[in-house]
Write a protein that holds these residues in place. Structure first.
Motif, PDB file in Angstrom:
ATOM      1  N   LEU A  80      -7.258  -1.140  16.659  1.00  0.00           N
ATOM      2  CA  LEU A  80      -6.359  -0.135  15.924  1.00  0.00           C
ATOM      3  C   LEU A  80      -5.032  -0.491  16.247  1.00  0.00           C
ATOM      4  CD1 LEU A  80      -5.894   2.181  13.986  1.00  0.00           C
ATOM      5  CD2 LEU A  80      -6.497   3.764  16.038  1.00  0.00           C
ATOM      6  N   LEU A  84      -2.494  -1.243  13.365  1.00  0.00           N
ATOM      7  CA  LEU A  84      -1.299  -0.557  13.150  1.00  0.00           C
ATOM      8  C   LEU A  84      -0.016  -1.691  13.136  1.00  0.00           C
ATOM      9  CD1 LEU A  84      -1.842   2.477  15.468  1.00  0.00           C
ATOM     10  CD2 LEU A  84      -1.213   2.742  13.041  1.00  0.00           C
ATOM     11  N   GLU A 419      -7.217  -2.055   8.718  1.00  0.00           N
ATOM     12  CA  GLU A 419      -6.048  -1.758   8.360  1.00  0.00           C
ATOM     13  C   GLU A 419      -6.184  -0.451   7.449  1.00  0.00           C
ATOM     14  OE1 GLU A 419      -3.886  -4.456   5.626  1.00  0.00           O
ATOM     15  OE2 GLU A 419      -4.180  -6.024   7.173  1.00  0.00           O
ATOM     16  N   ALA A 422      -5.950   2.307   9.947  1.00  0.00           N
ATOM     17  CA  ALA A 422      -4.666   2.287  10.649  1.00  0.00           C
ATOM     18  C   ALA A 422      -3.667   3.060   9.584  1.00  0.00           C
ATOM     19  CB  ALA A 422      -4.202   0.895  10.781  1.00  0.00           C
TER      20      ALA A 422
END
Length: 558
Positions: A80, A84, A419, A422
């Motif tokens: 994660l 990000l 993604e 995120a």
């Protein structure tokens, strides 16, 4: 298809010099205390210089109740953070340091997995920057000073039958659980029963991870209760004048460690208290410093949300003034099947009904996070054996209690595979939905705090205890420790104290068999059911397969 091992993937990593990793979060080179080219500590002077900056968003990664099938909480925390950064956010992760005991036992290391790892993996999983050795030394210095004090006349009147401080070693060694020391004659002291815990179970470890600075560290170390006199008066480490030397041993260990992910993003790895007998979080200093350096900080709490997340929120956040902005609950289809009654050897076959049944565990963790005022989201850590129908069953279960679930392939694809999660987590953290509040107030009596955790989080009918344990609660309350939070020591495998009771049991009783004062860490340990502070090795420990190959590379470390 041949799947590379974690260590093979880590060995192929193209690491950047740690100074370049520090530049991503604006840490200058002169603030880094380098341990070789790829790891460094962050200086106390730099940490003090940024303390007035505004905080970024804090994202907690927790999980469903663990199973032997594995959930991948650390892997998700690392992934994660990478995800990000891939979507353009300034982010970093905060993790605990691995213990040598699990590395050479059965559980393995704690550097993530697949293409969501922190590196240098071998260093992190072995001696790293020496923090655990410093903690072991400080703990055992205090133990040595206790026996030395008794040898030279025992002016404090310590009752040798009431010494509570134990020695530690960072290894699984059941033979050391209960020993007799000082044998061999008058010159070796007075024989007494003693024992070892594993280093990650030491109160010194918990203190290091909760201390705000060196001054606070020494204060907490001085407050450690090492035993009692015959009239049951507490004797502290400060009374033995041990706190100063212990602080000296820990002065470098208190500084957070900076490393990088496979995608060269910054990670703090610092401290490692057990989550089923301590509070199971990385250090306050690492988390608070990260919040000054990044816009989004992803951190994890050990084991399932009923243990790690509850302690993160009721102990660490309460003490440090932290306010999380979102909670990610990690699960797998495999784990849901196990909670639904499927044996580990039968997990490969599709079983949607078992997934749906096991998701009762997931739903309870989602509901529990809301009790703390945190908006939850579910990360489904993908395995190649997962079927579309099974994944849909997990999504439907999460949505039935108002939470979104995202399929994440970070193990295989790194940050690119997470993604979607995120983006959602960033939106959730920025939304202002979080309204964090601890489960219970400081001034609630200790017995009621424990009962609140049992009934609200474990969904038990209540707690039970013998007359002597009830007296322990009362004695601590009367002694002025009633304001401290409760740190429950119990099995991580179930909401109950029975590790075989999977899913989401209700109505069970939680038997509290012992209450331990951790005056330096500033929490009360309530031991519920059977729990070990010194694990043993399995019949075939991982250590049997770990070796150096002909090229001098480590093999089979995971």
């Amino acid at each position: 298809m041949t799947v590379k091992s974690d260590i093979e993937i880590a060995r192929e990593a193209k690491m950047k010099p740690i100074s370049q990793v520090g530049e991503k979060i604006a840490v200058p080179g002169d603030a880094l205390l380098n341990y070789g080219p790829y790891k460094a500590k962050i200086s106390a002077e730099f940490i003090n210089s940024v303390k007035d900056r505004p905080d970024g968003k804090l994202i907690l990664v927790t999980a469903i109740s663990p199973t032997p099938a594995g959930e991948g909480k650390t892997t998700t925390t690392v992934g994660l953070g990478d995800g990000l950064n891939r979507i353009g956010k300034k982010a970093m992760s905060c993790l605990r340091e691995p213990s040598l005991g699990p590395c050479f036992g059965v559980k393995g290391g704690a550097a993530g997995g697949g293409y969501a790892q922190v590196v240098p993996m071998e260093d992190i999983n072995l001696h790293f920057t020496g923090d655990f050795h410093a903690i072991t030394s400080a703990n055992n210095l205090l133990a040595a000073m206790i026996d030395n004090h008794i040898y030279w006349g025992n002016k404090l009147g310590l009752d040798e039958r009431r010494i509570t401080w134990r020695r530690v070693i960072d290894m699984n060694d059941r033979a050391l659980r209960s020993i007799v020391n000082s044998l061999g004659g008058v010159s070796n002291g007075f024989p007494r029963q003693d024992g070892f815990d594993i280093t990650v179970a030491s109160e010194v470890m918990a203190i290091l991870c909760l201390a705000s600075d060196l001054k606070d560290l020494q204060r907490r170390l001085g407050n450690i209760v090492v035993g009692y006199t015959r009239d049951k008066k507490a004797v502290l480490a400060r009374d033995l004048k041990a706190d100063g030397a212990m602080t000296v041993l820990l002065k470098d260990a208190l500084m957070p460690n900076l490393v990088q992910t496979l995608e060269n993003n910054p990670v703090f790895i610092h401290g490692g208290p057990f989550a089923n007998i301590a509070h199971g979080c990385n250090s306050v200093l690492a988390t608070k410093t990260a919040l000054k350096l990044a816009d989004y900080v992803v951190t994890e709490a050990g084991f399932g949300a009923d243990l790690g997340a509850e302690k993160f929120l009721d102990i660490k956040c309460r003490m440090a003034g932290l306010k999380p902005d979102a909670a990610v609950i990690v699960t797998t289809v495999r784990a849901m099947k196990m909670h639904g009654g499927v044996a580990k050897n039968d997990l490969k076959g599709e079983n949607v009904a078992a997934v749906a049944k096991g998701c009762e565990n997931l739903k309870r963790h989602i509901e529990n996070m809301r009790k703390f005022g945190l908006p939850p989201v579910v990360a489904i850590n993908q395995f190649i054996t997962d079927t579309d129908a099974e994944i849909d069953a997990v999504r439907e279960a999460a949505e039935s209690v108002g939470a979104k679930a995202f399929l994440c392939s970070h193990w295989a694809n790194g940050g690119a595979g997470i993604e979607d999660l995120a983006r959602y987590v960033a939106e959730l953290a920025d939304s202002g939905q979080a309204d964090f509040k601890p489960l219970y107030p400081d001034d609630m009596p200790l017995w009621d705090k424990m009962n609140t955790i049992a009934t609200e989080i474990y969904r038990a009918s209540g707690i039970t205890a013998s007359a002597s344990v009830k007296a322990q609660f009362k004695d601590l309350q009367d002694a002025g420790y009633g304001h401290l939070p409760i740190c429950v020591a119990k099995t991580q495998y179930s909401f109950s104290t029975d590790p075989n009771l999977r899913g989401a049991p209700t109505g069970h009783e939680v038997p509290v068999r012992e209450v331990i004062l951790a005056a330096g860490a500033e929490f009360i340990v309530a031991v519920a059911g059977d729990i070990m502070r010194m694990p043993g090795l399995p019949s075939v420990p991982s250590a049997e397969a770990i070796r150096l190959n002909d090229q001098g590379h480590i093999e089979n470390l995971s």
